[in-house]
Scaffold this motif. Sequence first.
Motif, short mmCIF file in Angstrom:
data_model
loop_
_atom_site.label_atom_id
_atom_site.label_comp_id
_atom_site.label_asym_id
_atom_site.label_seq_id
_atom_site.Cartn_x
_atom_site.Cartn_y
_atom_site.Cartn_z
N ALA A 60 38.52 -0.06 -35.29
CA ALA A 60 39.53 -1.12 -35.44
C ALA A 60 39.05 -2.21 -36.40
O ALA A 60 39.80 -2.67 -37.27
CB ALA A 60 39.87 -1.72 -34.08
N ILE A 61 37.79 -2.61 -36.26
CA ILE A 61 37.23 -3.61 -37.17
C ILE A 61 37.20 -3.07 -38.59
O ILE A 61 37.52 -3.78 -39.55
CB ILE A 61 35.80 -4.01 -36.72
N ALA A 62 36.82 -1.79 -38.74
CA ALA A 62 36.72 -1.17 -40.06
C ALA A 62 38.06 -1.14 -40.77
O ALA A 62 38.15 -1.43 -41.96
CB ALA A 62 36.15 0.25 -39.94
N VAL A 63 39.13 -0.80 -40.05
CA VAL A 63 40.44 -0.71 -40.71
C VAL A 63 40.94 -2.09 -41.11
O VAL A 63 41.62 -2.25 -42.15
CB VAL A 63 41.46 0.03 -39.82
N ILE A 64 40.61 -3.12 -40.33
CA ILE A 64 40.99 -4.49 -40.71
C ILE A 64 40.28 -4.88 -42.01
O ILE A 64 40.90 -5.42 -42.93
CB ILE A 64 40.64 -5.48 -39.58
N LEU A 65 38.99 -4.59 -42.08
CA LEU A 65 38.23 -4.90 -43.30
C LEU A 65 38.72 -4.06 -44.48
O LEU A 65 38.68 -4.51 -45.63
CB LEU A 65 36.74 -4.64 -43.06
N MET A 66 39.17 -2.84 -44.19
CA MET A 66 39.66 -1.96 -45.25
C MET A 66 40.94 -2.50 -45.90
O MET A 66 41.19 -2.29 -47.08
CB MET A 66 39.90 -0.56 -44.67
N LEU A 67 41.72 -3.20 -45.10
CA LEU A 67 42.97 -3.76 -45.62
C LEU A 67 42.73 -4.99 -46.50
O LEU A 67 43.60 -5.40 -47.26
CB LEU A 67 43.89 -4.15 -44.46
N LEU A 68 41.53 -5.56 -46.40
CA LEU A 68 41.19 -6.76 -47.20
C LEU A 68 40.49 -6.32 -48.49
O LEU A 68 39.28 -6.44 -48.64
CB LEU A 68 40.29 -7.69 -46.39
N GLU A 69 41.26 -5.80 -49.40
CA GLU A 69 40.71 -5.25 -50.64
C GLU A 69 40.54 -6.34 -51.70
O GLU A 69 41.35 -7.25 -51.81
CB GLU A 69 41.62 -4.15 -51.17
#
Length: 252
Positions: A60-69
């Motif tokens: 969940a943390i990874a996908v949030i960071l992934m959206l912050l490109e």
Amino acid sequence: MKELMTAVTENLIFVAEFLGIVALMFALAYAYEKVVMKKSGDTGRIFSTRKVAMIGMFSAIAVILMLLEIPLFFAPGFYKLDFSEIPVLIGAFAFGPMAGVTIEFCKILLELLLKGTTTAFVGELANFIIGCSFVLPASIIYLHRKTKKTALIGSVTGTVCMTVFGTAFNAIYLLPKFAQLYGMPLDTIVQMGTAVNPAINSVTTLVIFAVAPLNIIKGASVSAITVLIYKKLSPILKEGHRKTEVRKATKI
């Protein structure tokens, strides 16, 4: 109608290839972790209930960071920097290569659910396989001797592997596949790079001047942040693991 059927067939073949690569990454991580567990006399399961819960949290943390490109001045718009590998690497260091690959895969699934795909799954495959080329070497090295020094050595090795593999994989497979699935000439993709950097005039120069620097920056920054914060997180993660083991032993 014929063109539609051809496009559908090409996409189905690509999805099958995608799933085959995913299965291969899982198989490699599972086999290696099992070998190490056998040598150390560990008869436990690779996935405990607590590990599954932690994998879900890190995903969940990874996908949030992934959206912050973050766009990069030296690369065309479809290459962006994100820090989603930080929780993946932390999870892999804490719970092993299999956990790292699982977090990587769950991250991609969650992103697809949230955003869908705009790259006919090519971008998702790139993120997964190139992420694994970073996390697997790093976590495998760390698995043998869990010290700050091996964490650093593993992270540097992972960065080198990701840079070399990611650059070659983009040139040989990903960019041609993207062009094929979208019906877009490779020259058009190269021109997007030329608009940013005049030195980019071919697929080779595109990956050298855009992909390689991106992977170096990503690997170096993720490694530095992980090595700095993992030492503080490690006692918490290990304490939870020890409590789980104590409860099991008490029941026995």
